[in-house]
Write a protein that holds these residues in place. Structure first.
Motif, PDB file in Angstrom:
ATOM      1  N   SER A 188      -5.645  -3.728 -38.988  1.00  0.00           N
ATOM      2  CA  SER A 188      -6.831  -2.891 -39.218  1.00  0.00           C
ATOM      3  C   SER A 188      -6.665  -1.534 -38.528  1.00  0.00           C
ATOM      4  N   ASP A 189      -5.994  -1.514 -37.363  1.00  0.00           N
ATOM      5  CA  ASP A 189      -5.711  -0.250 -36.666  1.00  0.00           C
ATOM      6  C   ASP A 189      -4.786   0.601 -37.529  1.00  0.00           C
ATOM      7  N   LYS A 190      -3.752  -0.036 -38.052  1.00  0.00           N
ATOM      8  CA  LYS A 190      -2.758   0.647 -38.879  1.00  0.00           C
ATOM      9  C   LYS A 190      -3.418   1.269 -40.108  1.00  0.00           C
ATOM     10  N   LEU A 191      -4.242   0.487 -40.805  1.00  0.00           N
ATOM     11  CA  LEU A 191      -4.906   0.979 -42.010  1.00  0.00           C
ATOM     12  C   LEU A 191      -5.834   2.149 -41.703  1.00  0.00           C
ATOM     13  N   LYS A 192      -6.526   2.054 -40.579  1.00  0.00           N
ATOM     14  CA  LYS A 192      -7.481   3.107 -40.213  1.00  0.00           C
ATOM     15  C   LYS A 192      -6.757   4.434 -39.955  1.00  0.00           C
ATOM     16  N   ILE A 193      -5.693   4.411 -39.153  1.00  0.00           N
ATOM     17  CA  ILE A 193      -5.039   5.683 -38.818  1.00  0.00           C
ATOM     18  C   ILE A 193      -4.112   6.186 -39.924  1.00  0.00           C
ATOM     19  N   LYS A 194      -3.615   5.265 -40.739  1.00  0.00           N
ATOM     20  CA  LYS A 194      -2.727   5.645 -41.839  1.00  0.00           C
ATOM     21  C   LYS A 194      -3.413   6.644 -42.780  1.00  0.00           C
ATOM     22  N   ASN A 195      -4.703   6.448 -43.014  1.00  0.00           N
ATOM     23  CA  ASN A 195      -5.465   7.322 -43.910  1.00  0.00           C
ATOM     24  C   ASN A 195      -5.765   8.693 -43.314  1.00  0.00           C
ATOM     25  N   ILE A 196      -5.701   8.800 -41.993  1.00  0.00           N
ATOM     26  CA  ILE A 196      -6.037  10.048 -41.301  1.00  0.00           C
ATOM     27  C   ILE A 196      -4.821  10.975 -41.208  1.00  0.00           C
ATOM     28  N   ILE A 197      -3.640  10.385 -41.109  1.00  0.00           N
ATOM     29  CA  ILE A 197      -2.409  11.142 -40.855  1.00  0.00           C
ATOM     30  C   ILE A 197      -1.864  11.791 -42.123  1.00  0.00           C
ATOM     31  N   ARG A 198      -1.497  13.059 -41.996  1.00  0.00           N
ATOM     32  CA  ARG A 198      -1.017  13.813 -43.150  1.00  0.00           C
ATOM     33  C   ARG A 198       0.508  13.882 -43.217  1.00  0.00           C
ATOM     34  N   GLU A 199       1.204  13.566 -42.135  1.00  0.00           N
ATOM     35  CA  GLU A 199       2.666  13.636 -42.159  1.00  0.00           C
ATOM     36  C   GLU A 199       3.255  12.230 -42.269  1.00  0.00           C
ATOM     37  N   PRO A 200       4.516  12.129 -42.708  1.00  0.00           N
ATOM     38  CA  PRO A 200       5.111  10.786 -42.849  1.00  0.00           C
ATOM     39  C   PRO A 200       5.458  10.190 -41.484  1.00  0.00           C
ATOM     40  N   ILE A 201       4.675   9.215 -41.072  1.00  0.00           N
ATOM     41  CA  ILE A 201       4.873   8.552 -39.777  1.00  0.00           C
ATOM     42  C   ILE A 201       4.884   7.050 -40.014  1.00  0.00           C
ATOM     43  N   GLU A 202       5.842   6.394 -39.404  1.00  0.00           N
ATOM     44  CA  GLU A 202       5.872   4.930 -39.497  1.00  0.00           C
ATOM     45  C   GLU A 202       4.899   4.366 -38.485  1.00  0.00           C
ATOM     46  N   ILE A 203       4.105   3.399 -38.912  1.00  0.00           N
ATOM     47  CA  ILE A 203       3.144   2.752 -38.019  1.00  0.00           C
ATOM     48  C   ILE A 203       3.559   1.298 -37.876  1.00  0.00           C
ATOM     49  N   ILE A 204       3.810   0.888 -36.648  1.00  0.00           N
ATOM     50  CA  ILE A 204       4.271  -0.475 -36.373  1.00  0.00           C
ATOM     51  C   ILE A 204       3.157  -1.261 -35.685  1.00  0.00           C
ATOM     52  N   CYS A 205       2.906  -2.468 -36.190  1.00  0.00           N
ATOM     53  CA  CYS A 205       1.903  -3.362 -35.595  1.00  0.00           C
ATOM     54  C   CYS A 205       2.586  -4.364 -34.669  1.00  0.00           C
ATOM     55  N   THR A 206       2.003  -4.563 -33.499  1.00  0.00           N
ATOM     56  CA  THR A 206       2.536  -5.583 -32.591  1.00  0.00           C
ATOM     57  C   THR A 206       1.803  -6.900 -32.797  1.00  0.00           C
ATOM     58  N   ASN A 207       0.707  -6.859 -33.536  1.00  0.00           N
ATOM     59  CA  ASN A 207      -0.154  -8.030 -33.735  1.00  0.00           C
ATOM     60  C   ASN A 207      -0.653  -8.582 -32.408  1.00  0.00           C
ATOM     61  N   GLY A 208      -1.079  -7.680 -31.546  1.00  0.00           N
ATOM     62  CA  GLY A 208      -1.691  -8.060 -30.271  1.00  0.00           C
ATOM     63  C   GLY A 208      -0.719  -8.196 -29.130  1.00  0.00           C
ATOM     64  N   THR A 209       0.309  -9.007 -29.293  1.00  0.00           N
ATOM     65  CA  THR A 209       1.271  -9.199 -28.211  1.00  0.00           C
ATOM     66  C   THR A 209       2.667  -8.969 -28.750  1.00  0.00           C
ATOM     67  N   ILE A 210       3.590  -8.833 -27.838  1.00  0.00           N
ATOM     68  CA  ILE A 210       4.971  -8.624 -28.271  1.00  0.00           C
ATOM     69  C   ILE A 210       5.901  -9.356 -27.309  1.00  0.00           C
ATOM     70  N   GLY A 211       6.791 -10.147 -27.870  1.00  0.00           N
ATOM     71  CA  GLY A 211       7.738 -10.907 -27.055  1.00  0.00           C
ATOM     72  C   GLY A 211       8.874 -10.026 -26.570  1.00  0.00           C
ATOM     73  N   VAL A 212       9.580 -10.495 -25.570  1.00  0.00           N
ATOM     74  CA  VAL A 212      10.682  -9.744 -24.976  1.00  0.00           C
ATOM     75  C   VAL A 212      11.769  -9.419 -25.994  1.00  0.00           C
ATOM     76  N   SER A 213      12.163 -10.391 -26.813  1.00  0.00           N
ATOM     77  CA  SER A 213      13.235 -10.144 -27.777  1.00  0.00           C
ATOM     78  C   SER A 213      12.793  -9.137 -28.839  1.00  0.00           C
ATOM     79  N   LYS A 214      11.548  -9.239 -29.284  1.00  0.00           N
ATOM     80  CA  LYS A 214      11.014  -8.297 -30.275  1.00  0.00           C
ATOM     81  C   LYS A 214      10.931  -6.899 -29.663  1.00  0.00           C
ATOM     82  N   LEU A 215      10.533  -6.826 -28.398  1.00  0.00           N
ATOM     83  CA  LEU A 215      10.437  -5.544 -27.703  1.00  0.00           C
ATOM     84  C   LEU A 215      11.819  -4.914 -27.544  1.00  0.00           C
ATOM     85  N   ASP A 216      12.811  -5.717 -27.192  1.00  0.00           N
ATOM     86  CA  ASP A 216      14.187  -5.219 -27.066  1.00  0.00           C
ATOM     87  C   ASP A 216      14.688  -4.660 -28.399  1.00  0.00           C
ATOM     88  N   GLU A 217      14.381  -5.380 -29.469  1.00  0.00           N
ATOM     89  CA  GLU A 217      14.743  -4.952 -30.827  1.00  0.00           C
ATOM     90  C   GLU A 217      14.115  -3.595 -31.139  1.00  0.00           C
TER      91      GLU A 217
END
Length: 115
Positions: free
Chosen positions: A11-40
């Protein structure tokens, strides 16, 4: 794309995606992020401008702390604590926060009446 915004939820991603005018990648952590995912993520985002935009609550702060430690070069964007969540913050507020970080936003979202 050299700018990346990291948010907590879809929902955060969808909200800000509509506001931004330049091509920006938006990544969701889905609340938490594990060590291996963070390293990646760190490897993937090595040479990019990374912005952290998370909720103004306990889980958001925990995530922010993790990113501060693992990705000290990332820029942290803050919403006003009274809104608590990125998804529930008014669009004009989010547009202003993003604009202050030199992220191009659609000007109509800066208008207080566009809420």
């Amino acid at each position: 794309m050299s700018k990346i915004i990291i948010v907590e939820g879809k929902s955060d991603k969808l909200k800000i995606k509509n506001i931004i005018r330049e091509p920006i990648e938006i990544i969701c952590t889905n609340g938490t992020i594990g060590v291996s995912k963070l390293d990646e993520l760190i490897e993937e985002l090595f040479d990019k401008d990374v912005y952290i935009l998370v909720d103004a609550d306990k889980s958001g702060e925990k995530l922010r702390k993790q990113f501060r430690k693992e990705m000290p070069e990332a820029e942290h964007l803050y919403i006003d604590k009274m809104y608590r969540e990125v998804a529930s913050a008014p669009t004009h507020h989010l547009a202003t926060v993003l604009l202050h970080a030199n992220i191009d936003v659609f000007p109509e979202y800066l208008d207080l009446r566009m809420n």
